[in-house]
Design a protein around this motif. Structure first.
Motif, PDB file in Angstrom:
ATOM      1  N   ALA A 235      -0.337  -0.469   4.974  1.00  0.00           N
ATOM      2  CA  ALA A 235      -0.641   0.669   4.104  1.00  0.00           C
ATOM      3  C   ALA A 235       0.310   0.646   2.913  1.00  0.00           C
ATOM      4  CB  ALA A 235      -0.493   1.980   4.877  1.00  0.00           C
ATOM      5  N   ASP A 236      -0.026   1.429   1.896  1.00  0.00           N
ATOM      6  CA  ASP A 236       0.806   1.490   0.697  1.00  0.00           C
ATOM      7  C   ASP A 236       2.235   1.901   1.041  1.00  0.00           C
ATOM      8  OD1 ASP A 236      -1.494   0.886  -0.664  1.00  0.00           O
ATOM      9  OD2 ASP A 236      -1.699   2.847  -1.637  1.00  0.00           O
ATOM     10  N   VAL A 237       3.172   1.365   0.278  1.00  0.00           N
ATOM     11  CA  VAL A 237       4.586   1.721   0.416  1.00  0.00           C
ATOM     12  C   VAL A 237       5.016   2.418  -0.870  1.00  0.00           C
ATOM     13  CG1 VAL A 237       6.937   0.835   0.670  1.00  0.00           C
ATOM     14  CG2 VAL A 237       5.046  -0.218   1.960  1.00  0.00           C
ATOM     15  N   PRO A 238       5.475   3.674  -0.789  1.00  0.00           N
ATOM     16  CA  PRO A 238       5.884   4.382  -2.006  1.00  0.00           C
ATOM     17  C   PRO A 238       7.082   3.711  -2.664  1.00  0.00           C
ATOM     18  CG  PRO A 238       5.601   5.901  -0.168  1.00  0.00           C
ATOM     19  CD  PRO A 238       5.577   4.524   0.413  1.00  0.00           C
ATOM     20  N   PRO A 239       7.251   3.918  -3.965  1.00  0.00           N
ATOM     21  CA  PRO A 239       8.414   3.348  -4.657  1.00  0.00           C
ATOM     22  C   PRO A 239       9.721   3.825  -4.035  1.00  0.00           C
ATOM     23  CG  PRO A 239       6.808   4.180  -6.231  1.00  0.00           C
ATOM     24  CD  PRO A 239       6.356   4.650  -4.886  1.00  0.00           C
ATOM     25  N   HIS A 240      10.707   2.957  -4.059  1.00  0.00           N
ATOM     26  CA  HIS A 240      12.082   3.278  -3.665  1.00  0.00           C
ATOM     27  C   HIS A 240      12.171   3.852  -2.248  1.00  0.00           C
ATOM     28  CE1 HIS A 240      13.032   2.391  -7.802  1.00  0.00           C
ATOM     29  NE2 HIS A 240      12.173   3.297  -8.203  1.00  0.00           N
ATOM     30  N   THR A 241      11.423   3.233  -1.362  1.00  0.00           N
ATOM     31  CA  THR A 241      11.527   3.579   0.060  1.00  0.00           C
ATOM     32  C   THR A 241      11.767   2.309   0.867  1.00  0.00           C
ATOM     33  OG1 THR A 241       9.130   3.422   0.376  1.00  0.00           O
ATOM     34  CG2 THR A 241      10.028   5.606  -0.111  1.00  0.00           C
ATOM     35  N   THR A 242      12.291   2.487   2.065  1.00  0.00           N
ATOM     36  CA  THR A 242      12.469   1.382   3.006  1.00  0.00           C
ATOM     37  C   THR A 242      11.495   1.575   4.157  1.00  0.00           C
ATOM     38  OG1 THR A 242      14.812   1.144   2.480  1.00  0.00           O
ATOM     39  CG2 THR A 242      14.073   0.227   4.565  1.00  0.00           C
TER      40      THR A 242
END
Length: 273
Positions: A235-242
């Motif tokens: 699934a999509d990964v939001p910006p600036h997340t781990t």
């Protein structure tokens, strides 16, 4: 299109090439057994582009498509699209800056198969754009056989890319990789099955993808995010997340805006997310 030196032309004030030559001369002096190899691949050439074309052709040549012919193809691509050599320079600097084992530019230029595979892909991508698809597919196959890196020539890959170690990296046909991304060994940017069309990941700039991670499907990996080793991203990964796990879930935030540059693969669980 950005300008660049023509093949065979020595670029004035070329600090990267000058530094490479200086390092290689030191290597030849310190290890005479390698002097012939070092002169053949670097010191006898007029500039970075000439040396790179010669080196890649020597590694990828085969009896049915010899190195001398491949060298001409690499040179043709670099002449037609100066962006190829500019991207190669950015990639080489990325290796020097992010890989503590590099200790300069000479060893990555001569010996790092992740760097070699990426530069050969760039010429295959140029061939694909010229509708020379049969030759582009052939080059993809040779890159996979020689370097154990499989990048479809239609994939779109930016500059300043580090493919660390390289072994078993797979990047699919409709994948997009932004600038300043770091990929470790056994990373897959693949599809989820038999779907057709736009089916591969879109990776934004500054992303770090850890060893063995699998990113599958037409998912968006946001700018400055980090994917932990061995994760499976569906699934999509939001910006600036781990993200981490199987399937991957958000577990925290990177400590820097561009994790790819820091190469810090550790993470602390953040249960407030």
């Amino acid at each position: 299109m950005r300008g660049g030196a023509m093949i065979g032309e020595r670029r004035e004030g070329d600090s990267l090439w000058d530094g490479l030559v200086e390092e290689v001369r030191g290597m030849a002096s310190a290890e005479p057994a390698l002097a012939g190899y070092l002169y053949l691949n670097v010191l006898e050439h007029a500039g970075f582009e000439d040396a790179l074309a010669f080196l890649l052709a020597g590694k990828l040549g085969a009896p049915h498509l010899p190195a001398v012919t491949l060298r001409e193809i690499f040179q043709e691509g670099m002449r037609d699209d100066p962006g190829i050599s500019l991207a190669a320079r950015a990639d080489l600097l990325a290796v020097r800056e992010r890989d503590p084992a590099a200790r300069g530019v000479a060893h990555p230029f001569l010996h790092y198969k992740g760097f070699h595979a990426l530069q050969a892909y760039r010429v295959a991508h140029w061939l694909w754009g010229k509708k020379r698809e049969a030759l582009a597919y052939y080059l993809q196959n040779r890159i996979s056989e020689v370097f154990a890196v499989d990048i479809h020539p239609a994939a779109l890959i930016g500059e300043g890319i580090l493919i660390d170690h390289g072994t078993s990296v797979v990047i699919g046909e409709t994948a997009v990789v932004g600038d300043n991304v770091s990929l470790l060994h056994e990373v897959t940017l693949g599809g989820t099955g038999k779907e057709t069309g736009d089916r591969h990941p879109k990776v934004a700039s500054g992303v770090l993808i850890g060893a063995g991670a699998k990113v599958l499907g037409n998912v968006k990996i946001g700018e400055g995010s980090k994917i932990a080793a061995s994760s499976v991203v569906l699934a999509d990964v939001p910006p600036h997340t781990t993200v981490a796990g199987v399937p991957a879930k958000i577990v925290g935030r990177p400590s820097t805006l561009q994790p790819a540059l820091a190469m810090d693969q550790g993470f602390a669980l953040d249960f407030s997310i």
